[in-house]
Motif scaffolding. Structure first.
Motif, PDB file in Angstrom:
ATOM      1  N   ASN A   1       1.486   0.669   1.424  1.00 62.94           N
ATOM      2  CA  ASN A   1       2.856   0.169   1.334  1.00 62.94           C
ATOM      3  C   ASN A   1       2.936  -1.241   0.753  1.00 62.94           C
ATOM      4  OD1 ASN A   1       5.547   0.605   1.503  1.00 62.94           O
ATOM      5  ND2 ASN A   1       5.729   0.050   3.655  1.00 62.94           N
ATOM      6  N   LYS A   2       2.370  -1.430  -0.426  1.00 55.93           N
ATOM      7  CA  LYS A   2       2.405  -2.730  -1.110  1.00 55.93           C
ATOM      8  C   LYS A   2       3.313  -2.639  -2.334  1.00 55.93           C
ATOM      9  CE  LYS A   2      -2.510  -3.798  -0.455  1.00 55.93           C
ATOM     10  NZ  LYS A   2      -3.705  -4.070  -1.233  1.00 55.93           N
ATOM     11  N   GLY A   3       4.000  -3.737  -2.646  1.00 51.84           N
ATOM     12  CA  GLY A   3       4.796  -3.794  -3.872  1.00 51.84           C
ATOM     13  C   GLY A   3       3.914  -3.811  -5.103  1.00 51.84           C
ATOM     14  N   THR A   4       2.827  -4.553  -5.035  1.00 49.94           N
ATOM     15  CA  THR A   4       1.832  -4.593  -6.107  1.00 49.94           C
ATOM     16  C   THR A   4       0.586  -3.906  -5.561  1.00 49.94           C
ATOM     17  OG1 THR A   4       2.739  -6.706  -6.827  1.00 49.94           O
ATOM     18  CG2 THR A   4       0.621  -6.083  -7.749  1.00 49.94           C
TER      19      THR A   4
ATOM     20  N   ASN B   1      -5.551  -5.341  -7.976  1.00 51.94           N
ATOM     21  CA  ASN B   1      -4.210  -4.757  -7.964  1.00 51.94           C
ATOM     22  C   ASN B   1      -3.834  -4.255  -9.354  1.00 51.94           C
ATOM     23  OD1 ASN B   1      -2.535  -6.670  -9.458  1.00 51.94           O
ATOM     24  ND2 ASN B   1      -2.660  -8.030  -7.696  1.00 51.94           N
ATOM     25  N   PHE B   2      -2.803  -3.414  -9.394  1.00 46.46           N
ATOM     26  CA  PHE B   2      -2.433  -2.708 -10.616  1.00 46.46           C
ATOM     27  C   PHE B   2      -2.055  -3.655 -11.753  1.00 46.46           C
ATOM     28  CE2 PHE B   2       0.723  -0.015 -13.000  1.00 46.46           C
ATOM     29  CZ  PHE B   2      -0.214   0.815 -13.584  1.00 46.46           C
ATOM     30  N   VAL B   3      -1.310  -4.704 -11.441  1.00 44.59           N
ATOM     31  CA  VAL B   3      -0.893  -5.659 -12.472  1.00 44.59           C
ATOM     32  C   VAL B   3      -2.130  -6.326 -13.096  1.00 44.59           C
ATOM     33  CG1 VAL B   3       0.382  -7.794 -12.923  1.00 44.59           C
ATOM     34  CG2 VAL B   3       1.359  -6.061 -11.408  1.00 44.59           C
ATOM     35  N   ASN B   4      -3.056  -6.788 -12.269  1.00 45.70           N
ATOM     36  CA  ASN B   4      -4.268  -7.435 -12.784  1.00 45.70           C
ATOM     37  C   ASN B   4      -5.138  -6.453 -13.572  1.00 45.70           C
ATOM     38  OD1 ASN B   4      -3.478  -9.812 -11.612  1.00 45.70           O
ATOM     39  ND2 ASN B   4      -4.759  -9.556  -9.810  1.00 45.70           N
ATOM     40  N   PHE B   5      -5.164  -5.195 -13.143  1.00 46.68           N
ATOM     41  CA  PHE B   5      -5.917  -4.168 -13.853  1.00 46.68           C
ATOM     42  C   PHE B   5      -5.377  -3.997 -15.269  1.00 46.68           C
ATOM     43  CE2 PHE B   5      -6.276   0.327 -15.113  1.00 46.68           C
ATOM     44  CZ  PHE B   5      -7.659   0.466 -15.129  1.00 46.68           C
TER      45      PHE B   5
END
Length: 188
Positions: free
Chosen positions: A102-105, A134-138
């Motif tokens: 349940n994380k936003g990022t 996290n997805f953004v950093n990926f």
């Protein structure tokens, strides 16, 4: 909607094309899972085509890879009571989010076979996190690999350069003085 710091590259030969909110909502309904906010933001900007990381947006294919990932995880006795969203399958590698976190990022997890010995003849399926976790950093890490660093990444190091230049000058002067004094002592 919350803004995420995805690095989207304007590549004229390979443009990012997003999905509409209606298409995303239809996709969520068909597969019966919620999507993390960061993933929705990504789909809006690069869901149909990404010049960095294409994800699956065909609902029947998404359902198929969801079932495949769940079967793999159950066989390994991993994440059995967790809600999983698989966003891509590439050969035998699954890219997924653990929605129970349940994380936003969200953290991007990867289930793949990894070599576990020196001779490259024993492999084991393991879950790892994507580069940058996290997805953004990926996504940003992939963009950097493919397109290189952005100018602002170089510019943010300017204070470091400003501090390093005088230090380098002082060390150069000291090294020159040491060499000069050593030459003088040798002549005498």
């Amino acid at each position: 909607m919350e803004k995420f710091n995805f690095r989207f590259v304007d590549d004229p030969k390979n443009r990012n094309v997003g999905l509409t909110l209606e298409e995303i909502n239809t996709l969520k309904e068909k597969i019966g899972l919620r999507f993390p906010k960061a993933y929705i933001d990504y789909l809006l900007k690069a869901g149909k085509n990404s010049n960095v990381f294409n994800v699956e947006t065909n609902s029947s294919e998404l359902q198929r890879i969801q079932k495949g990932l769940r079967a793999e995880l159950d066989a390994l006795n991993l994440l059995q009571n967790e809600e999983i969203l698989c966003i891509k399958k590439n050969f035998e590698t699954y890219y997924f989010f653990n929605l129970s976190e349940n994380k936003g990022t969200p953290t991007l997890y990867i289930l793949s076979e990894i070599c576990i010995n020196e001779n490259w003849n024993v492999f084991q399926k393991r879950i790892t996190t994507g580069q940058g976790e996290n997805f953004v950093n990926f996504i940003n890490g992939l963009a950097e690999k493919i397109y290189g660093k952005m100018v602002k990444q170089y510019l943010k190091n300017i204070p470091l350069y400003i501090i390093a230049i005088p230090i380098a000058i002082v060390f150069s002067v000291l090294a020159g003085l040491m060499i000069l004094t050593e030459k003088i002592w040798r002549k005498n």
